[in-house]
Design an enzyme around this catalytic site. Sequence first.
Site, PDB file in Angstrom:
ATOM      1  N   HIS A   1      10.728  20.985 -20.893  1.00 38.01           N
ATOM      2  CA  HIS A   1      10.521  20.903 -19.444  1.00 38.01           C
ATOM      3  C   HIS A   1      11.552  19.969 -18.808  1.00 38.01           C
ATOM      4  CE1 HIS A   1       8.322  20.438 -15.592  1.00 38.01           C
ATOM      5  NE2 HIS A   1       8.681  19.166 -15.702  1.00 38.01           N
ATOM      6  N   GLU A   2      11.784  18.824 -19.453  1.00 33.97           N
ATOM      7  CA  GLU A   2      12.768  17.877 -18.905  1.00 33.97           C
ATOM      8  C   GLU A   2      14.182  18.458 -18.975  1.00 33.97           C
ATOM      9  OE1 GLU A   2      11.744  15.518 -17.210  1.00 33.97           O
ATOM     10  OE2 GLU A   2       9.664  15.658 -17.881  1.00 33.97           O
TER      11      GLU A   2
ATOM     12  N   HIS B   1      14.955  20.458 -15.997  1.00 35.44           N
ATOM     13  CA  HIS B   1      15.491  19.700 -14.855  1.00 35.44           C
ATOM     14  C   HIS B   1      17.004  19.498 -14.991  1.00 35.44           C
ATOM     15  CE1 HIS B   1      11.751  18.973 -12.866  1.00 35.44           C
ATOM     16  NE2 HIS B   1      11.218  18.327 -13.892  1.00 35.44           N
TER      17      HIS B   1
ATOM     18  N   HIS C   1      19.880  20.721 -12.335  1.00 36.33           N
ATOM     19  CA  HIS C   1      20.948  19.859 -11.824  1.00 36.33           C
ATOM     20  C   HIS C   1      22.315  20.495 -12.065  1.00 36.33           C
ATOM     21  CE1 HIS C   1      23.029  16.149 -10.775  1.00 36.33           C
ATOM     22  NE2 HIS C   1      23.695  16.231 -11.906  1.00 36.33           N
TER      23      HIS C   1
END
Length: 233
Positions: free
Chosen positions: A101-102, A105, A109
């Site tokens: 999940h991270e 991100h 980006h």
Amino acid sequence: MFGGYYSSMIVLIPAMIFTMIVQARIKRAFSTYTDIENSKGITGFEAARTMLDANGLQQVSINVLNGDALTNYYDPRSNTVNLSSEIYSQDSVASVCIACHEVGHAIQHATSYAPVKMRNALVPVTNFAQNTSWPLILLGIVLSSTTEYGNMFFNIGIFCFVAVVLFHLVTLPVELNASSRALQQMKALNLVDDSDYAGSKRVLSAAAMTYVAALATAAAALIRVLLIRGNRD
């Protein structure tokens, strides 16, 4: 005037109850799937590194943090994925999906995902708004009986609450998209089997509800302020 301030707190009660239910749900899901080893026997770090490399993000490093197991985040300033020691080193179903999940991100980006850019732009405004909204409102209430500036301070406090609600509104699709990217790529990269995937979906769905709860709490706070405003008019 202060009677409306205290009586209006009742609108926060449903949001508070909802938040407690959501927190219990994420803790239960995490507790369940942190005790289940994933089928591939890989750690959160290994899953995150595989997903980063598969997306051409070899330059993104992964740091290990001390602290709460659910304290994990991607830092766009240093372009790093930061995982708690439990998520980083364990080979559980929960560790893999949270780590991925991270990474979701990080991919947002790297691809200039529009809602992320909007959320990042709102961060300094939101930090200011969260710290000053209630002081401005209370100052407005106190000064309203003696000076015309009371209404000005009160209205600025309302605008601060609107900014906080907007931030949470933008954050929700960002988090949902990161989870969607994680689930898609975990399957595509063969990081999970069907059982792992089902468990991962439950963990990430429960985690997503924490952002729904945050939005509900912010919206309830705004409604409360508007009720106070109505009681003053």
